[in-house]
Design an enzyme around this catalytic site. Structure first.
Site, mmCIF file in Angstrom:
data_model
loop_
_atom_site.group_PDB
_atom_site.id
_atom_site.type_symbol
_atom_site.label_atom_id
_atom_site.label_comp_id
_atom_site.label_asym_id
_atom_site.label_seq_id
_atom_site.Cartn_x
_atom_site.Cartn_y
_atom_site.Cartn_z
ATOM 1 N NE ARG A 72 -6.786 1.838 -2.597
ATOM 2 C CZ ARG A 72 -7.857 1.602 -3.360
ATOM 3 N NH1 ARG A 72 -8.677 0.643 -3.042
ATOM 4 N NH2 ARG A 72 -8.079 2.312 -4.441
ATOM 5 C CB THR A 73 -2.556 6.870 -0.026
ATOM 6 O OG1 THR A 73 -2.339 5.680 -0.778
ATOM 7 C CG2 THR A 73 -1.272 7.307 0.617
ATOM 8 C CE LYS A 100 -8.306 30.403 -8.447
ATOM 9 N NZ LYS A 100 -8.246 31.107 -7.164
ATOM 10 N NE ARG A 122 -0.920 8.869 -4.166
ATOM 11 C CZ ARG A 122 -1.622 7.743 -4.129
ATOM 12 N NH1 ARG A 122 -2.727 7.632 -4.840
ATOM 13 N NH2 ARG A 122 -1.228 6.733 -3.380
ATOM 14 C CG HIS A 150 2.791 4.308 -2.582
ATOM 15 N ND1 HIS A 150 2.597 4.985 -1.395
ATOM 16 C CD2 HIS A 150 1.552 3.982 -3.038
ATOM 17 C CE1 HIS A 150 1.294 5.062 -1.152
ATOM 18 N NE2 HIS A 150 0.638 4.466 -2.129
HETATM 19 N N1 CP Z 1 -2.679 1.814 -2.964
HETATM 20 C C1 CP Z 1 -2.925 3.107 -3.174
HETATM 21 O O1 CP Z 1 -2.007 3.930 -3.205
HETATM 22 O O2 CP Z 1 -4.241 3.396 -3.319
HETATM 23 P P1 CP Z 1 -4.840 4.873 -3.549
HETATM 24 O O3 CP Z 1 -4.385 5.329 -4.907
HETATM 25 O O4 CP Z 1 -6.341 4.717 -3.455
HETATM 26 O O5 CP Z 1 -4.289 5.758 -2.479
#
Ligand code: CP
Length: 331
Positions: A72-73, A100, A122, A150
């Site tokens: 999603r993100t 590496k 992320r 988040h």
């Molecule tokens: N909600 C969320 O962060 O989903 P993803 O891990 O798929 O990005």
């Protein structure tokens, strides 16, 4: 030869605007949140048009740097940047030189050589976005760092609640499940309480961090506590973050029996949210996940416009008339 001067030539050079980041919901005021959600609303209207692309960030570069799995993100930040006409590059650690042994700092410095305007990151380690903000000149957006924060998830959740339930102030939201390992829970507790919601955390004692009430929420270990909530926000059991050998719950079967969100525990009209990915049949019953009161796909749609708003807001330094930008569609 006559030198032509215009008035601004006689002024001292303007200081460059301060670089802004979105690393935590704690970076935002209520006004910031309200502005971002209003901007997202304007972008949502722009997406109803046949021509969905806007010229707003043409010439800007967005780098998405993902050191952890994401559907999603990652996809919504990429599409958000494309819808705003930015150049976008998505780098996943798997298959990159991270395999590496390249460090986060060297990866960030390498990508910074392309002068990106925004780096979305992320990473499993808390503080990784802050490190990237220190070693590059880009605006940094935290797309999830360990169990810390988040923030764009919390913003899209606020947007979803406002659009589908009502103003967040005064609502009661129950957050159910593995709070201990959840950056989504931490961001949402901050965001919901900032906007005036009542928040109750519900789950097994070992999955609720001690002292978390200091964030302004209530705690219950009894699933019946979700009964009075306007919104039931279900968290994923994050098995990948659980210490090997630690017994947070006797078994997943026992967890589902005591804390699973099932049709019998939800009343009609009570809205159900989940950040995804779901463990169907563990923390959420498939019947609940697929019910008319589930807002799970609505959350995903909100992710696109909220992330457009975040990119736009960081790069335009504050509130800008989105409506006038919408008028200039890319031909
Ligand atoms: N909600 C969320 O962060 O989903 P993803 O891990 O798929 O990005």
């Amino acid at each position: 030869m006559t030198v032509q001067l215009v008035r601004d030539d006689l002024l001292p050079p303007a200081d460059p605007p301060p670089r802004r980041h979105l690393i935590s919901i704690g970076d935002l005021t209520r006004d910031d949140v309200a502005r971002l959600l209003a901007t997202a609303g304007s972008f949502e209207r722009s997406l109803e048009r046949e021509m969905k692309k806007l010229p707003t960030l043409r010439g800007r570069t967005v780098v998405n740097l993902f050191f952890e799995s994401s559907t999603r993100t990652s996809s919504s930040f990429e599409l958000a940047a494309k819808r705003l006409s930015a150049d976008v590059m998505t780098v996943k650690s798997s298959g990159s030189s991270v395999d590496k042994g390249e460090s986060l700092k060297d990866t960030a410095l390498t990508l910074a050589a392309y002068d990106p305007d925004v780096i979305v990151i992320r990473h499993p380690q808390i503080g990784a976005p802050t490190l990237v903000s220190r070693v590059t000149g880009a605006h940094v957006v935290n797309a999830g760092d360990g169990k810390h924060q988040h923030p764009t998830q919390a913003l899209l959740d606020l947007y979803t609640i406002e659009r589908n339930v009502g103003p967040v102030g005064g609502l009661h939201v129950a957050i159910v499940g593995d709070v201990l390992h959840s950056r989504v829970a931490r961001s949402n507790i901050q965001a919901l309480t900032l906007m005036g919601a009542r928040v109750t955390l519900v789950g097994p004692p070992a999955l609720i961090p001690r002292g978390i009430e200091a964030m302004g929420c209530e705690v219950s270990t009894d699933i019946a506590a979700i009964g009075s909530a306007d919104v039931v926000y279900v968290l994923r059991m994050q098995r990948e973050r659980m210490e090997a050998g630690a017994n947070y719950v006797p078994s997943l079967r026992e967890y589902t029996a005591r804390w699973g969100v099932t049709p019998a525990r939800i009343r009609p009209g009570q809205k159900v949210m989940h950040p995804g990915p779901m463990n169907r049949g563990v923390e959420i019953d498939p019947v609940v996940a697929d019910s008319v009161d589930a807002l799970i796909e609505t959350q995903v749609r909100a992710g696109l416009v909220v992330r457009m708003a975040v990119l736009y807001d960081l790069l335009t330094h504050g509130p800008v008339e989105v409506e006038s930008e919408v008028a200039q569609e890319v031909a």
